[in-house]
Design an enzyme around this catalytic site. Structure first.
Site, PDB file in Angstrom:
ATOM      1  N   HIS A  20      -6.224  -2.328   7.477  1.00 56.34           N
ATOM      2  CA  HIS A  20      -7.603  -2.125   7.027  1.00 56.34           C
ATOM      3  C   HIS A  20      -8.509  -3.038   7.843  1.00 56.34           C
ATOM      4  O   HIS A  20      -8.055  -4.035   8.426  1.00 56.34           O
ATOM      5  CB  HIS A  20      -7.728  -2.446   5.536  1.00 56.34           C
ATOM      6  CG  HIS A  20      -7.072  -1.437   4.662  1.00 56.34           C
ATOM      7  ND1 HIS A  20      -6.435  -1.759   3.494  1.00 56.34           N
ATOM      8  CD2 HIS A  20      -6.955  -0.089   4.786  1.00 56.34           C
ATOM      9  CE1 HIS A  20      -5.967  -0.676   2.932  1.00 56.34           C
ATOM     10  NE2 HIS A  20      -6.260   0.361   3.700  1.00 56.34           N
ATOM     11  N   GLY A  67      -7.588   5.871  10.145  1.00 64.73           N
ATOM     12  CA  GLY A  67      -7.079   6.146   8.799  1.00 64.73           C
ATOM     13  C   GLY A  67      -7.941   7.093   7.993  1.00 64.73           C
ATOM     14  O   GLY A  67      -7.454   8.113   7.492  1.00 64.73           O
ATOM     15  N   ASP A  72      -3.483   8.088   8.647  1.00 65.57           N
ATOM     16  CA  ASP A  72      -2.389   7.783   7.712  1.00 65.57           C
ATOM     17  C   ASP A  72      -1.543   9.032   7.473  1.00 65.57           C
ATOM     18  O   ASP A  72      -0.309   8.958   7.402  1.00 65.57           O
ATOM     19  CB  ASP A  72      -2.938   7.273   6.374  1.00 65.57           C
ATOM     20  CG  ASP A  72      -3.777   6.022   6.511  1.00 65.57           C
ATOM     21  OD1 ASP A  72      -3.410   5.149   7.317  1.00 65.57           O
ATOM     22  OD2 ASP A  72      -4.797   5.927   5.818  1.00 65.57           O
ATOM     23  N   ASP A  92      -5.736  -4.349   2.695  1.00 67.43           N
ATOM     24  CA  ASP A  92      -6.706  -5.261   2.090  1.00 67.43           C
ATOM     25  C   ASP A  92      -6.843  -4.896   0.613  1.00 67.43           C
ATOM     26  O   ASP A  92      -7.522  -3.932   0.269  1.00 67.43           O
ATOM     27  CB  ASP A  92      -8.055  -5.154   2.796  1.00 67.43           C
ATOM     28  CG  ASP A  92      -9.047  -6.208   2.332  1.00 67.43           C
ATOM     29  OD1 ASP A  92      -8.791  -6.855   1.292  1.00 67.43           O
ATOM     30  OD2 ASP A  92     -10.071  -6.380   3.006  1.00 67.43           O
ATOM     31  N   HIS A  99     -10.156   6.249   1.719  1.00 65.99           N
ATOM     32  CA  HIS A  99      -9.000   7.123   1.918  1.00 65.99           C
ATOM     33  C   HIS A  99      -7.782   6.612   1.133  1.00 65.99           C
ATOM     34  O   HIS A  99      -6.641   6.814   1.536  1.00 65.99           O
ATOM     35  CB  HIS A  99      -8.697   7.247   3.412  1.00 65.99           C
ATOM     36  CG  HIS A  99      -8.368   5.947   4.087  1.00 65.99           C
ATOM     37  ND1 HIS A  99      -9.271   4.924   4.197  1.00 65.99           N
ATOM     38  CD2 HIS A  99      -7.242   5.517   4.676  1.00 65.99           C
ATOM     39  CE1 HIS A  99      -8.701   3.907   4.824  1.00 65.99           C
ATOM     40  NE2 HIS A  99      -7.470   4.241   5.119  1.00 65.99           N
ATOM     41  N   ASP A 102      -4.759   8.831   0.666  1.00 68.34           N
ATOM     42  CA  ASP A 102      -3.925   8.949   1.867  1.00 68.34           C
ATOM     43  C   ASP A 102      -2.961   7.776   1.974  1.00 68.34           C
ATOM     44  O   ASP A 102      -1.803   7.938   2.379  1.00 68.34           O
ATOM     45  CB  ASP A 102      -4.791   9.005   3.127  1.00 68.34           C
ATOM     46  CG  ASP A 102      -5.720  10.200   3.148  1.00 68.34           C
ATOM     47  OD1 ASP A 102      -5.403  11.216   2.515  1.00 68.34           O
ATOM     48  OD2 ASP A 102      -6.783  10.105   3.793  1.00 68.34           O
ATOM     49  N   ARG A 108       4.245   6.638  -0.571  1.00 71.91           N
ATOM     50  CA  ARG A 108       5.202   7.506  -1.250  1.00 71.91           C
ATOM     51  C   ARG A 108       6.188   8.122  -0.258  1.00 71.91           C
ATOM     52  O   ARG A 108       7.393   8.157  -0.503  1.00 71.91           O
ATOM     53  CB  ARG A 108       4.458   8.614  -2.008  1.00 71.91           C
ATOM     54  CG  ARG A 108       5.385   9.555  -2.743  1.00 71.91           C
ATOM     55  CD  ARG A 108       4.603  10.710  -3.399  1.00 71.91           C
ATOM     56  NE  ARG A 108       5.512  11.734  -3.798  1.00 71.91           N
ATOM     57  CZ  ARG A 108       6.070  12.635  -2.992  1.00 71.91           C
ATOM     58  NH1 ARG A 108       5.788  12.642  -1.705  1.00 71.91           N
ATOM     59  NH2 ARG A 108       6.896  13.537  -3.450  1.00 71.91           N
TER      60      ARG A 108
END
Length: 155
Positions: A20, A67, A72, A92, A99, A102, A108
């Site tokens: 980030h 991102g 991502d 962060d 996002h 995402d 996951r």
């Protein structure tokens, strides 16, 4: 057909580097501090982060989209394809991210495919200094072909 299949993460890892905005300087410094190790692996990352790491450290980093613009998601797709073995993501936790769904999806998919994901400097340090960084690593993941066949039978 087995529930699990064994996949191998090779000795030369495919490492995704993500940070980030507020953590980009920390990731760049971490990459510089671990340049000797990282230089033995294939590196990729989200847009701005990849460019900044390359410019500041001289390490070659293949860049995907930023991102918030799908980077991502692109890295998640590479995990599914078996083309990313490790994710280093300096997140962060104190800044809202547009996002965020995402990011959760990427976390996951790393879990589903049983690949290591560092979310801060400490976890990245432990992983990069692990004996597994220097050898092949076999890990068991869901047999997706069997999973699809079983699901198709129940629908």
């Amino acid at each position: 057909m087995n529930e699990k299949i064994t996949l191998t993460i090779g000795k030369q890892k495919n490492i995704a580097l993500i940070a980030h905005d507020g953590k980009k300087p920390d990731l760049i410094k971490w990459c510089e501090d671990n340049k000797a190790i990282l230089s033995r692996h294939f590196l990729s990352g989200t847009g701005t982060t990849a460019r900044m790491i390359s410019e500041k450290t001289g390490l070659p980093v293949r860049g995907y989209n930023s991102g918030p613009l799908g980077g991502d998601q692109q890295i998640g797709a590479k995990v599914v394809e078996g083309r990313i073995d490790l994710i280093v993501f300096f997140a962060d936790p104190l800044a809202a991210q547009p996002h965020d769904p995402d990011i959760k999806a990427l976390m996951r998919i790393a879990q589903v495919y049983d690949i290591p994901m560092a979310i801060n400097k400490a976890s990245a340090d432990f992983i990069i200094r692990s004996d597994y960084m220097e050898c092949d690593y076999d890990h068991d993941v869901i047999n997706f072909e069997k999973n699809v066949m079983d699901r198709a039978k129940t629908l």
